[in-house]
Design an enzyme around this catalytic site. Structure first.
Site, short mmCIF file in Angstrom:
data_model
loop_
_atom_site.label_atom_id
_atom_site.label_comp_id
_atom_site.label_asym_id
_atom_site.label_seq_id
_atom_site.Cartn_x
_atom_site.Cartn_y
_atom_site.Cartn_z
N HIS A 173 0.82 -1.07 0.04
CA HIS A 173 0.07 -0.10 0.03
C HIS A 173 1.12 1.14 0.13
CE1 HIS A 173 -0.09 0.95 4.41
NE2 HIS A 173 0.30 -0.19 4.57
N ASP A 204 5.60 2.24 6.98
CA ASP A 204 4.42 1.25 6.76
C ASP A 204 3.81 2.11 5.62
OD1 ASP A 204 2.07 -0.10 6.91
OD2 ASP A 204 1.69 0.52 9.09
N GLU A 219 -5.26 1.51 2.43
CA GLU A 219 -5.06 0.35 3.37
C GLU A 219 -5.29 0.64 4.75
OE1 GLU A 219 -2.70 -2.43 5.65
OE2 GLU A 219 -2.65 -0.55 5.63
N GLU A 220 -4.84 1.63 5.16
CA GLU A 220 -4.91 2.08 6.53
C GLU A 220 -6.19 2.47 7.18
OE1 GLU A 220 -2.49 1.76 8.60
OE2 GLU A 220 -0.48 2.01 7.52
N ASP A 256 4.24 -6.02 3.39
CA ASP A 256 4.04 -5.07 4.43
C ASP A 256 4.72 -5.11 5.58
OD1 ASP A 256 2.32 -2.94 5.80
OD2 ASP A 256 0.61 -3.66 5.27
N HIS A 283 3.64 3.47 13.03
CA HIS A 283 2.57 4.45 13.20
C HIS A 283 3.18 5.54 14.07
CE1 HIS A 283 -1.28 2.14 11.72
NE2 HIS A 283 -0.19 2.15 10.82
#
Length: 369
Positions: free
Chosen positions: A71, A185, A215-216, A238, A330
């Protein structure tokens, strides 16, 4: 399979991707980089209605398709309000906990593409009661300071409700093989996807490389791309949590930096995300061991990837995941090891080159009568 990827080469590609601004729903800056990279190495490239980038390399045999997915989007913020003093309020895009936001620098991008820098503020420590000092602030207590002194000044800058913000960090080296920055990420997975797609040759299957959006916020891009492509088999690439840090018991590490990519067994709370296809897992392990690629096995207690929705497409798609161990996911200071990325490229490329149409056919319907 013999090829060499230099750390510097991987770092340059990764930095270009990570430093771009692209939260869920606003991936266009990243998409431009991806299209530019794929243009000369794919048989065809297109952007679908959701904004996914899809590239195709035709295989030597027709009729079977593999989908490789990573992603493009990162976690971020939507500007949700502007107060009379010129401070911005925001709400998260994706899983962005308050503890990761306090006193961070951010980049705000307007709908017209103008860029402004800001900082996330909070009530000063000397105004906080002792019993509040160790509490994590709520989102409603945080605000973005862009240096304005009134709402009118903010509006005159072109900033308005619905604009986006991401961490203001560039990717830098830690030592000679580890890096830190924002959006690893999943720009790390995206870099692995692009480099693997470039190196894939002589494969039997048609290979679809998909740089997915959103995606998130619910695996949305992968869902529509899988429906369109209708793959026979799929791999997502990922990151996964590397909790190999002080204060975390070893049995909770999930993965370790520098020990190779992780081959996922299952993810999601109580395995509600993906339970990887056992045959694909076995094949990935076999290839890793035969080609001396270091690897880890991963059972993640939470979180999931694009593979979860790809696996449920139409009649079902055998799916697996190659994960890149990453610390502090994140946050603005995610950390990974470039060698893990290089070995992920080796594993993904070897897998695609070695699987055959006849093997893929054995993964699908078994006729009993």
């Amino acid at each position: 399979m013999k090829f060499r990827i230099q750390r510097e080469e991987m770092f340059v590609l990764l930095k270009r991707l990570c430093d771009a601004l692209g939260p869920s729903g606003a991936e266009e800056n990243v998409r431009d980089i991806v299209v530019d990279y794929l243009r000369d190495i794919a048989d065809s490239v297109w952007i679908d209605s959701m904004g996914n980038v899809i590239a195709l390399k035709k295989g030597s045999k027709s009729g079977k398709k593999i989908m490789l997915a990573a992603h493009m989007d990162e976690v971020g913020l939507f500007i949700s309000a502007i107060d009379d003093k010129g401070f911005l309020r925001a709400l998260p895009i994706g899983g962005l906990p308050e503890r990761n936001l306090v006193f961070q620098r951010v980049i705000v991008k307007t709908r017209k593409g103008h860029i402004y820098r800001g900082v996330i503020g909070l009530k000063p420590p000397h105004l906080i009661k002792p019993e509040e000092a160790r509490q994590i602030p709520e989102m409603k207590e945080l605000f973005i300071d862009v240096g304005a002194s009134s709402k009118d000044e903010v509006l005159s800058m072109g900033i308005n409700v619905g604009d986006i913000a991401v961490f203001d960090r560039e990717l830098v080296l830690l030592g000679d093989k580890r890096v830190t920055g924002k959006a690893l990420d999943d720009r790390a997975g995206l870099a692995v996807l692009l480099k693997s797609f470039e190196l894939i040759e002589g494969q039997e299957l048609d290979v679809y490389a998909v740089a997915t959006v959103q995606e998130e916020v619910g695996l949305k891009g992968a869902r529509v791309a899988a429906f369109s492509i209708s793959p026979d088999i799929a791999l997502a690439i990922d990151v996964t949590a590397a909790n190999d840090i002080p204060g975390v018991p070893e049995h909770e590490w999930i993965a370790r930096l520098g020990k190779g990519p992780a081959i996922k067994i299952a993810d999601g709370r109580a395995a509600t995300g993906l339970i990887a296809n056992p045959r694909l897992v076995e094949m990935l392990i076999k290839i890793a061991e035969e080609e001396n690629i270091p690897y880890q096995l991963e059972v993640a207690p939470g979180g999931t990837t694009d593979a979860s929705v790809i696996a449920l497409n139409k009649e079902g798609v055998p799916a697996a995941v190659i994960s890149i161990p990453t610390r502090y996911i994140h946050s603005s200071v995610e950390v990974l090891d470039l060698d893990d990325m290089i070995n992920a490229v080796r594993l993904m490329t070897s897998f695609v080159r070695r699987i055959t149409v006849s093997w893929v056919e054995t993964l699908h319907r078994t006729v009993i009568k």
